[in-house]
Motif scaffolding. Structure first.
Motif, PDB file in Angstrom:
ATOM      1  N   GLU A 130       0.841  -1.196   0.000  1.00 16.15           N
ATOM      2  CA  GLU A 130       0.000   0.000   0.000  1.00 16.15           C
ATOM      3  C   GLU A 130       0.872   1.239   0.000  1.00 16.15           C
ATOM      4  N   ALA A 271       2.110  -0.380  10.688  1.00 12.64           N
ATOM      5  CA  ALA A 271       1.806  -1.765  10.364  1.00 12.64           C
ATOM      6  C   ALA A 271       0.928  -1.792   9.125  1.00 12.64           C
ATOM      7  N   GLU A 273      -2.255  -4.037   6.971  1.00  9.54           N
ATOM      8  CA  GLU A 273      -3.359  -4.976   7.139  1.00  9.54           C
ATOM      9  C   GLU A 273      -3.483  -6.018   6.042  1.00  9.54           C
ATOM     10  N   HIS A 306      -6.330  -2.197  15.247  1.00 10.47           N
ATOM     11  CA  HIS A 306      -6.567  -1.415  14.020  1.00 10.47           C
ATOM     12  C   HIS A 306      -6.379  -2.287  12.775  1.00 10.47           C
ATOM     13  N   GLU A 307      -5.242  -2.961  12.713  1.00  5.04           N
ATOM     14  CA  GLU A 307      -4.963  -3.775  11.515  1.00  5.04           C
ATOM     15  C   GLU A 307      -5.955  -4.930  11.416  1.00  5.04           C
ATOM     16  N   HIS A 310      -9.274  -3.811  10.061  1.00  5.77           N
ATOM     17  CA  HIS A 310      -9.262  -3.572   8.612  1.00  5.77           C
ATOM     18  C   HIS A 310      -9.757  -4.797   7.840  1.00  5.77           C
ATOM     19  N   GLU A 329      -9.636   4.258   6.487  1.00  7.55           N
ATOM     20  CA  GLU A 329      -8.767   4.677   7.597  1.00  7.55           C
ATOM     21  C   GLU A 329      -9.521   5.434   8.689  1.00  7.55           C
ATOM     22  N   TYR A 390      -6.847  10.187   8.599  1.00  9.72           N
ATOM     23  CA  TYR A 390      -7.014   9.207   9.672  1.00  9.72           C
ATOM     24  C   TYR A 390      -7.846   9.773  10.830  1.00  9.72           C
TER      25      TYR A 390
HETATM   26  N1  B3K Z   1      -2.977   0.907   5.710  1.00  5.94           N
HETATM   27  C1  B3K Z   1      -1.647   1.045   6.257  1.00  5.94           C
HETATM   28  C2  B3K Z   1      -0.978   2.323   5.904  1.00  5.94           C
HETATM   29  C3  B3K Z   1      -0.288   2.265   4.609  1.00  5.94           C
HETATM   30  C4  B3K Z   1       0.546   3.507   4.421  1.00  5.94           C
HETATM   31  C5  B3K Z   1       1.096   3.553   3.047  1.00  5.94           C
HETATM   32  N2  B3K Z   1       1.928   4.709   2.835  1.00  5.94           N
HETATM   33  C6  B3K Z   1      -1.658   0.906   7.727  1.00  5.94           C
HETATM   34  C7  B3K Z   1      -2.904   1.286   8.400  1.00  5.94           C
HETATM   35  O1  B3K Z   1      -3.412   2.382   8.311  1.00  5.94           O
HETATM   36  O2  B3K Z   1      -3.455   0.438   9.012  1.00  5.94           O
END
Ligand code: B3K
Ligand code: ZN
Length: 853
Positions: A130, A271, A273, A306-307, A310, A329, A390
């Motif tokens: 990502e 981290a 997901e 959090h992860e 997701h 997010e 976020y």
């Molecule tokens: N989704 C990833 C963040 C990715 C960042 C890329 N530059 C982690 C998170 O927000 O859970």
């Protein structure tokens, strides 16, 4: 390797602005992806077979994104075909409406210092895709609205990479000659390429299992270096708590047979997901009481949750395009905040979240990088993983829940998941589901997605009428703003403490008056309780009202807020400290309040937050005022502060109460030391020596870091000697020194820059030193501009290695408009120097040029 150091790489792409309004559905779907990796750190061969299907009636070729890739072979239906490159994009003509397209490339994980795509960290091969890292692994559309079922086969040297992991479930494995082995994984859930992951390494595992609400057994694994295994228990417990919480709070159950987490030391952010295979920065996995603070433990739980969350908000329902990033997010941050509030102290969690929002998102919204929660354009998507997307995004979800009520909100999220499962959705889809499930019209509310800037709300209570007014300041590209929908939880509190009914006042016009029935005598206004809207409030108050609310407001957040406002009167307006000292004293000695809340309430606004209250700040004046106030508090309350510092909790007790005792302990120590530095230093050294946990130890060290006392150097030397083999603790050692409010700290940073343990290649280490410096308001803003120069040097040097991480260091320099003129000019000069650097990445270019305005 990097485009500028690789002579074979094509010239760097133009800095093209991507616009939301240009979104078009993909010309080709990719239904299946079959990948074969011959893993090798220096040269990994990647073979890919894409099952593609024409989307609609057109004759456009298949265009596959690549970055630093050169096709070795391209085939359609198994036969080699002609192909062309358009910049870094591979263009293949495909006859018919469906085909199997094969490509082959070689990549070099060991030279990948940008840590995007496939790279090596401490001997482990891992991926980060990502937002647009998959194109550094193989040619692919690499856009989030193209969802495919993946099959992955990896072969590798068995001794070096005994563990081979990928998304989904393992399907087969075997041995080969020459000491190599292979494994195959299959992920039945269609997913976008940004969720692809693989890991190969010599890893140990903590295993556990979780039975889902429908009775399915899921095998859980946390994979780390052998030595780190004892530090994984908290992450595992947090994962299981998160799995149970998502079932209860949102009705969401896990869907694969396996859930794996891998920790690596080199990672660009917290981290990731990836479906069924989360990859983590080790700082959000590893924790024991000897090396991690209570706050580290909380962060591990929060990020693991959090992860995991997701898996539904992000993976099962993903984003149509990157402008919709807050869809996953903002919602997932809201979900992890609610989880942490439920497992800890809700009041303290809210105060912490708001403090972070104000420290990072409010300045972002008020500066040159301001953008909407759903932005309209970007140069580099990696720059848009911001506090606005976020944290403000999470506030939007929270406000909608407040407007709908808990039950209707839950019906709305159920409908959203049901309606869009397996799809790539938009922020509008999310809001539509909430509207359809609740019957509440959110069309006006949706301005929060498109208008940047933090609304200003003024409030005045006149007899029984509350007068409200709002305005939203202009932001880049958005000169005029319309009034927003602002939900304000409000209560009138009588002079003798009697409580009126709490009511939800929804301000949705520029000016509005609201009448209250049953107004108590001498009513005081408790408004934006629980921080129900992310706005800057200005309340007209009678003399003595704040002082009264600071000890009587029944809403913990509002009470905290009243105390903070008393502090700002001293810090911004230069008033006398007496009222604040009295409120601190009453809070500290109250029997009704818990230690965790006391710790928050007794934390003064940071110098950076104070600076936000000035049109143009003078960092020296702010520092002196804040130090003066700390001294006044420390002197006046020396007795109760020493008592709070003396309270101890067993190091391995991680209950909310024990954490509160430790938090208050160090807050009290810091204030005590401000009043009496010599005794404070001795007390801090004693706290350090007696500590049986990292919270007390680091707290003592933090206090010592700001004192010119012999105890300081001794303690820092001892700390380093003891923990030099533990990278996460060495990060603390760097950060504590760089962020210390002490004259001469810039010399220390310069010395640490050449310390053998310092490296620009490890994002955590770079953030500890360069980020520590930038967070050191007083010293970073040294009037001769040395702090700015040092940060700009870090940025330019890091950019050649890792553009994403370098770009995240730029925003502090973008505050030049808000500083007094001398510093302002020096900051601008550094931004200009950065922008003028030859070969600058798109990431840093975008941040620095926008910061110049
Ligand atoms: N989704 C990833 C963040 C990715 C960042 C890329 N530059 C982690 C998170 O927000 O859970
Ligand atoms: Zn996330």
């Amino acid at each position: 390797m990097d485009a500028r150091t690789n002579p074979e790489a094509p010239p760097s792409p133009e800095h093209v602005t991507i616009r939301r309004e240009d979104y078009r559905p993909p010309d080709w779907w990719v239904r299946e992806v079959a990948l074969e990796f011959e893993l090798d750190p220096a040269a990994t061969r990647v073979r890919s077979r894409l099952t593609v299907e024409r989307n609609g009636d057109h004759d456009r070729p298949l265009r596959l994104a690549g970055e630093e890739l050169r096709p070795l072979a391209v085939s359609v239906g198994g036969r080699a075909v002609e192909w062309a490159m358009d910049g870094e994009t591979l263009v293949v003509a495909v006859a018919g409406d469906a085909a199997e397209v094969g490509t082959e490339v070689d990549i070099a994980p060991v030279s990948n210092s940008a840590l995007m795509g496939l790279y090596e960290s401490g001997g482990i091969l891992c991926t980060q895709c990502e937002a647009e890292g998959f194109r550094r692994i193989t040619f692919h559309p690499d856009r989030p609205d193209v969802l495919s079922v993946y099959r992955v086969r990896m072969t590798a040297d068995k001794a070096r990479y005994p563990v081979l992991l990928a998304n989904g479930n393992p399907v087969a494995a075997g041995e080969l000659e020459d000491g190599r082995h292979w494994a195959e994984w299959h992920d039945p859930f269609p997913k976008p390429s940004y969720l692809f992951a693989l890991v190969a390494g010599n890893l140990a595992v903590l295993r556990d299992s979780f039975t889902t609400m429908s009775g399915r057994e899921v095998e859980l694994g946390i994979w780390v270096r052998e030595d780190d295994l004892p530090k994984t228990r908290h992450a595992m417990a947090s994962l299981k708590q998160a799995m149970a919480w998502d079932e209860k709070a949102y009705g969401r159950e896990y869907d694969l047979d396996r859930f794996n987490i891998v920790a690596v030391d080199d990672f660009n952010f917290g981290a990731m997901e990836n479906k069924g295979l989360n990859i983590f920065n080790s700082r959000y996995v590893l924790a024991d009481t000897d090396t991690a603070t209570d706050s580290d433990f909380d962060s591990v739980a929060g990020v693991v949750a959090h992860e995991y969350f997701h898996n539904w908000s992000g993976n099962r329902v993903t984003c149509r395009d990157w402008f919709q990033l807050s869809l996953k997010e903002g919602f997932t941050v809201f979900r992890d905040q609610s989880f942490s509030a439920d497992i800890g102290s809700a009041a303290v969690k809210r105060i912490e979240d708001v403090r972070l929002l104000r420290a990072i998102q409010f300045p972002e919204d008020n500066g040159p990088l301001a953008h909407a929660v759903r932005p309209d354009s970007y140069l580099e998507i990696a720059n848009f993983y911001t506090a606005t997307i976020y944290n403000k995004g999470a506030e939007l979800i929270r406000m909608m829940r407040t407007l709908l009520g808990d039950a209707a909100f839950r019906r709305g999220t159920d409908l959203y998941f049901e309606r869009h499962d397996g799809e790539a959705a938009t922020c509008d889809d999310f809001v539509a589901a909430l509207e359809d499930a609740s019957g509440v019209d959110l069309s006006h509310f949706k301005l929060w997605y498109s208008q940047a800037g933090t609304p200003r709300v003024s409030a005045r209570l006149e007899c029984d009428t509350l007068h409200l007014a709002q305005s939203v300041p202009p932001t880049p590209g958005q000169p005029d703003k319309a009034p927003m929908v602002i939900p304000l939880r409000t209560r009138l509190i009588g002079a003798a403490g009697e409580l009126g009914e709490e009511r939800l006042v929804v301000l949705d016009r520029a000016e509005q008056s609201v009448r209250f029935d049953d107004v108590p005598d001498g009513a005081m206004l408790s408004i934006n309780r629980g921080f129900s809207a992310p706005v800057v409030m200005h309340v007209e108050r009678a003399a003595g009202e704040l002082e009264a609310l600071a000890t009587s407001d029944d809403d913990p957040f509002a009470r905290y807020e009243a105390i903070q406002e008393l502090a700002y009167r001293v810090l911004v307006e230069g008033g006398a400290p007496d009222a604040l000292v009295a409120a601190f004293g009453a809070t500290l000695t109250s029997n009704a309040l818990d230690a965790a809340f006391k710790g928050e309430a007794l934390t003064l606004p940071s110098e950076a937050l104070i600076a936000e209250r000035f049109e143009r700040a003078d960092p020296e004046l702010i520092h002196q005022r804040r130090e003066g106030l700390r001294r006044a508090v420390g002197t006046a309350l020396a007795g109760p502060l020493a008592e709070a510092q003396a309270a101890r909790a067993a190091g391995d007790d991680l209950s909310v109460a024990a954490k509160g005792v430790r938090r208050l302990r160090t807050v009290a120590l810091a204030l005590f030391a401000a009043g009496d530095p010599a005794r404070g230093a001795a007390l801090a050294r004693a706290q350090y020596d007696a500590a049986d946990n990292m919270t007390d130890r680091q707290g003592a060290l933090m206090v010592l870091a700001g004192l010119d006392a012999p105890e300081r150097t001794a303690a820092f030397d001892d700390f380093y000697a003891h923990y030099r083999e533990d990278p996460l603790v060495v990060d603390k050692w760097f950060a504590l020194q760089a962020s210390a409010p002490r004259a001469g700290v810039l010399d220390t940073v310069a010395e640490l820059r050449t310390h053998p343990d310092f490296t620009l290649n490890n994002p955590n280490r770079l953030r500890s030193l360069a980020g520590g410096l930038a967070s050191n308001h007083w010293q970073f803003h040294a009037s001769d501009g040395r702090g700015y120069r040092m940060l700009a040097d870090f940025i330019v040097e890091a950019d050649a290695i890792n553009p994403q991480v370098a770009a995240r260091l730029v925003p502090p320099l973008g505050k030049w408009r808000r500083l007094e003129e001398g510093r302002s000019a020096l900051m601008r000069a550094e931004l200009e120097r950065i922008v003028g650097t030859p070969g600058l990445s798109k990431d840093v270019f975008e941040q620095a040029s926008k910061s110049l305005g």
